[in-house]
Design a protein around this motif. Structure first.
Motif, mmCIF file in Angstrom:
data_model
loop_
_atom_site.group_PDB
_atom_site.id
_atom_site.type_symbol
_atom_site.label_atom_id
_atom_site.label_comp_id
_atom_site.label_asym_id
_atom_site.label_seq_id
_atom_site.Cartn_x
_atom_site.Cartn_y
_atom_site.Cartn_z
ATOM 1 N N VAL A 11 3.035 10.031 15.744
ATOM 2 C CA VAL A 11 4.496 9.945 15.717
ATOM 3 C C VAL A 11 5.084 11.078 16.549
ATOM 4 C CG1 VAL A 11 4.631 8.735 13.492
ATOM 5 C CG2 VAL A 11 4.579 11.218 13.527
ATOM 6 N N PRO A 12 6.279 10.884 17.104
ATOM 7 C CA PRO A 12 6.840 11.863 18.032
ATOM 8 C C PRO A 12 7.178 13.224 17.428
ATOM 9 C CG PRO A 12 8.367 10.028 17.714
ATOM 10 C CD PRO A 12 7.111 9.698 16.980
ATOM 11 N N ASP A 13 7.436 13.317 16.133
ATOM 12 C CA ASP A 13 7.829 14.602 15.567
ATOM 13 C C ASP A 13 6.648 15.419 15.034
ATOM 14 O OD1 ASP A 13 7.348 13.049 13.341
ATOM 15 O OD2 ASP A 13 9.028 13.873 12.200
ATOM 16 N N SER A 14 5.430 15.032 15.400
ATOM 17 C CA SER A 14 4.243 15.784 15.000
ATOM 18 C C SER A 14 3.312 15.921 16.207
ATOM 19 C CB SER A 14 3.518 15.073 13.858
ATOM 20 O OG SER A 14 2.342 15.759 13.503
ATOM 21 N N GLU A 15 2.953 17.161 16.541
ATOM 22 C CA GLU A 15 2.084 17.385 17.691
ATOM 23 C C GLU A 15 0.686 16.831 17.463
ATOM 24 O OE1 GLU A 15 2.052 21.393 19.086
ATOM 25 O OE2 GLU A 15 4.231 21.535 19.016
ATOM 26 N N SER A 16 0.218 16.893 16.236
ATOM 27 C CA SER A 16 -1.103 16.367 15.918
ATOM 28 C C SER A 16 -0.956 15.065 15.120
ATOM 29 C CB SER A 16 -1.899 17.392 15.116
ATOM 30 O OG SER A 16 -1.230 17.685 13.905
ATOM 31 N N PHE A 75 0.879 -1.159 0.000
ATOM 32 C CA PHE A 75 0.000 0.000 0.000
ATOM 33 C C PHE A 75 0.923 1.217 0.000
ATOM 34 C CE2 PHE A 75 -2.407 -3.240 2.274
ATOM 35 C CZ PHE A 75 -3.694 -3.119 1.749
ATOM 36 N N THR A 76 0.700 2.180 -0.885
ATOM 37 C CA THR A 76 1.534 3.379 -0.924
ATOM 38 C C THR A 76 0.651 4.616 -0.920
ATOM 39 O OG1 THR A 76 1.610 3.366 -3.344
ATOM 40 C CG2 THR A 76 3.394 2.230 -2.196
ATOM 41 N N GLY A 77 1.171 5.686 -0.353
ATOM 42 C CA GLY A 77 0.421 6.932 -0.321
ATOM 43 C C GLY A 77 1.120 7.961 0.528
ATOM 44 N N THR A 78 0.315 8.759 1.232
ATOM 45 C CA THR A 78 0.863 9.854 2.017
ATOM 46 C C THR A 78 0.261 9.909 3.412
ATOM 47 O OG1 THR A 78 -0.811 11.384 1.167
ATOM 48 C CG2 THR A 78 1.303 11.312 -0.006
ATOM 49 N N ALA A 79 0.982 10.589 4.289
ATOM 50 C CA ALA A 79 0.504 10.928 5.628
ATOM 51 C C ALA A 79 0.687 12.433 5.763
ATOM 52 C CB ALA A 79 1.304 10.185 6.695
ATOM 53 N N THR A 80 -0.361 13.138 6.179
ATOM 54 C CA THR A 80 -0.300 14.595 6.232
ATOM 55 C C THR A 80 -0.804 15.121 7.576
ATOM 56 O OG1 THR A 80 -2.521 14.866 5.326
ATOM 57 C CG2 THR A 80 -0.711 14.798 3.752
ATOM 58 N N ASN A 81 -0.332 16.302 7.934
ATOM 59 C CA ASN A 81 -0.855 17.010 9.104
ATOM 60 C C ASN A 81 -1.175 18.440 8.724
ATOM 61 O OD1 ASN A 81 1.673 18.109 8.917
ATOM 62 N ND2 ASN A 81 2.214 17.847 11.057
ATOM 63 N N GLY A 82 -1.782 18.617 7.587
ATOM 64 C CA GLY A 82 -2.127 19.949 7.098
ATOM 65 C C GLY A 82 -1.177 20.394 6.015
ATOM 66 N N ALA A 83 -0.147 21.141 6.397
ATOM 67 C CA ALA A 83 0.793 21.698 5.428
ATOM 68 C C ALA A 83 1.873 20.708 5.000
ATOM 69 C CB ALA A 83 1.444 22.948 6.005
ATOM 70 N N THR A 84 2.174 19.726 5.836
ATOM 71 C CA THR A 84 3.253 18.789 5.549
ATOM 72 C C THR A 84 2.701 17.459 5.064
ATOM 73 O OG1 THR A 84 4.563 19.803 7.304
ATOM 74 C CG2 THR A 84 5.286 17.649 6.513
ATOM 75 N N ASN A 130 -3.448 8.035 3.895
ATOM 76 C CA ASN A 130 -4.277 7.490 2.826
ATOM 77 C C ASN A 130 -3.346 6.677 1.946
ATOM 78 O OD1 ASN A 130 -5.788 7.038 0.498
ATOM 79 N ND2 ASN A 130 -6.718 9.082 0.530
ATOM 80 N N VAL A 131 -3.488 5.345 1.964
ATOM 81 C CA VAL A 131 -2.644 4.474 1.142
ATOM 82 C C VAL A 131 -3.540 3.568 0.311
ATOM 83 C CG1 VAL A 131 -0.629 4.516 2.678
ATOM 84 C CG2 VAL A 131 -2.393 2.791 3.031
ATOM 85 N N SER A 132 -3.033 3.165 -0.859
ATOM 86 C CA SER A 132 -3.819 2.293 -1.730
ATOM 87 C C SER A 132 -2.906 1.395 -2.550
ATOM 88 C CB SER A 132 -4.725 3.113 -2.643
ATOM 89 O OG SER A 132 -3.959 3.968 -3.457
#
Length: 153
Positions: free
Chosen positions: A139-144, A54-63, A149-151
């Motif tokens: 994850v520790p390097d993100s406050e939120s 499964f490949t995709g992205t993980a986001t927290n808004g801007a990143t 989303n992977v597919s």
């Protein structure tokens, strides 16, 4: 040794030291029905052979970061979770836990390097083989939490 190799070795050592075994995440005690979307371990990892990642992205808004869930063995909950973090690719090789949501569909809970992840939605194009997973990573390097989303085809 490159940063990827160092991060990978650190992840495996950290998991082994902190748990004494392959890491798992907490999950509900109820199992999904094997005849529903994502109700069996093989729906994620493959029935007769190892399925594609499964490949995709993980986001927290801007990143936005690349995120991958890679089955390691058919009919086994063993997966590799890989997340691009700043200038490093970090990963963990873990067993996921299978659960069930309010609709009776399968859900998964898993560890990532330094954190945890869980699905909030899954999709099966035909039958019970999972083709899309959405959810959150802590994850520790993100406050939120990071929304992922992977597919796969």
């Amino acid at each position: 040794m490159n940063r990827f190799a160092k991060a990978s070795i650190t992840a495996l050592i950290s998991l082994a030291v902190s748990t004494g075994t392959i890491a798992t995440a907490t999950s509900p005690a109820v199992a999904a029905s094997a005849d529903t979307c994502g109700g069996a371990i093989s729906d994620y990892t493959g029935l007769n052979s190892v399925d594609v990642p499964f490949t995709g992205t993980a986001t927290n808004g801007a990143t936005s970061r690349q995120f991958t869930i890679i089955p390691q063995t058919a009919k086994s909950p063993l997966i590799k979770t890989e997340l691009v973090t700043a200038s490093n690719d970090v990963y963990a090789i873990v067993n996921f836990e299978l659960g069930v949501n309010d609709l009776g569909q399968g859900t998964i809970y898993f560890a990532v390097f330094g954190g945890t992840g869980y699905s909030t939605g899954i999709r099966c194009e035909n039958g019970t083989r999972v083709t899309k997973i959405t959810g959150f990573l802590r994850v520790p390097d993100s406050e939120s939490p990071l929304e992922f989303n992977v597919s796969r085809a």
